[in-house]
Design an enzyme around this catalytic site. Sequence first.
Site, PDB file in Angstrom:
ATOM      1  N   ASP A 216       0.813  -1.222   0.000  1.00 41.20           N
ATOM      2  CA  ASP A 216       0.000   0.000   0.000  1.00 41.20           C
ATOM      3  C   ASP A 216       0.845   1.270   0.000  1.00 41.20           C
ATOM      4  O   ASP A 216       0.687   2.156   0.856  1.00 41.20           O
ATOM      5  CB  ASP A 216      -0.935   0.020   1.212  1.00 41.20           C
ATOM      6  CG  ASP A 216      -1.699  -1.275   1.393  1.00 41.20           C
ATOM      7  OD1 ASP A 216      -2.035  -1.901   0.376  1.00 41.20           O
ATOM      8  OD2 ASP A 216      -1.956  -1.660   2.539  1.00 41.20           O
TER       9      ASP A 216
ATOM     10  N   GLU B 142     -11.341  -1.461  -3.371  1.00 42.82           N
ATOM     11  CA  GLU B 142     -10.714  -0.676  -2.313  1.00 42.82           C
ATOM     12  C   GLU B 142      -9.624   0.215  -2.892  1.00 42.82           C
ATOM     13  O   GLU B 142      -9.434   0.301  -4.108  1.00 42.82           O
ATOM     14  CB  GLU B 142     -10.134  -1.594  -1.235  1.00 42.82           C
ATOM     15  CG  GLU B 142      -9.083  -2.562  -1.724  1.00 42.82           C
ATOM     16  CD  GLU B 142      -8.640  -3.537  -0.638  1.00 42.82           C
ATOM     17  OE1 GLU B 142      -9.302  -3.612   0.423  1.00 42.82           O
ATOM     18  OE2 GLU B 142      -7.637  -4.232  -0.846  1.00 42.82           O
TER      19      GLU B 142
END
Length: 323
Positions: free
Chosen positions: A43, A214
Amino acid sequence: MKNKLKTVKNFFILTLVTVITISLGTPASASNWSLTGETLIHDPSIIKEGSTWYTFGTGLAGEDGIRVLRSDNGSYWYKAPSIFPTAPTWWKNYVPNHESNQWAPDINYYNGRYWMYYSVSSFGSNTSLIGLLSTTSITSGQWRDDGLVIRSTSSNNYNAIDGDLIIDKDGNPWLSFGSFWSGIKLTKLDKSTMKPTGTLYSIASRTVNNGAIEAPNIVYREGYYYLFVSFDKCCEGVNSTYKMVVGRSKTITGPYYDKNGVDMMKGGGTIFDAGNDRWKGPGHSDILNNNLIVRHAYDALANGAPTMLINDLYWDSSGWPSY
């Protein structure tokens, strides 16, 4: 249902020692930056302060807080001290059983400060929060705790993680966020506090694969807002099915459509990166200055280690991005 950390915690323990020595000297395509040193991350969010590069990412198991990688040239990377080696006590007021490592930081510069949004949660739950840090200098290592931005509970149909700051064409700040449940949300922020001012908009969702969407990232370019999201499953090494898709809109609140005109609220999204034989499950991107993109992918040549990829970002004659 979101269960990122459960898998990540086990996976990082198995791969950390191997990856420390891995060099990315053989890129998967000509446009991949050749990176060496420490590139293990999930991420990632990237920024440059002066001549120094920073990438912030989800913390490793056994390494509390937010992971920080630093580079003096954009090529060789090394580990810097993590942020939140000790958890603030106020987190437990909202997420009593939160993980010790925090997720999905997002770093941006706006109005004279660097702003970092980050997520506090526990796997498989939407009892979550997005918090905020800020500083006038990343290199100083001195961060101001600006507290809670937004939270979600089991009674909400969204998950307050994966926050991403976007400045609209008029200079106003907005925050997109979301993971699974009813999808991606967007809210306008106050310019002074950098916290929500009211309305919560829905801008993308899916009904397949348990609503697997997401990691939003919105950028503005030449009359369009571009929404990048990740579909499907991350954090399973070479078995990850993560992929990046994109759509665009004339207004920041949507609707966002893909190349085929499908609304992203109805599962639309044009594939941007679905990986290849080496790089499996690419996703959770961050774009810098509309000409650089960072994300993680799982290296099939290194036991599926989650690895930082950086590419130059290009735009075709119709305004769609590629790398």
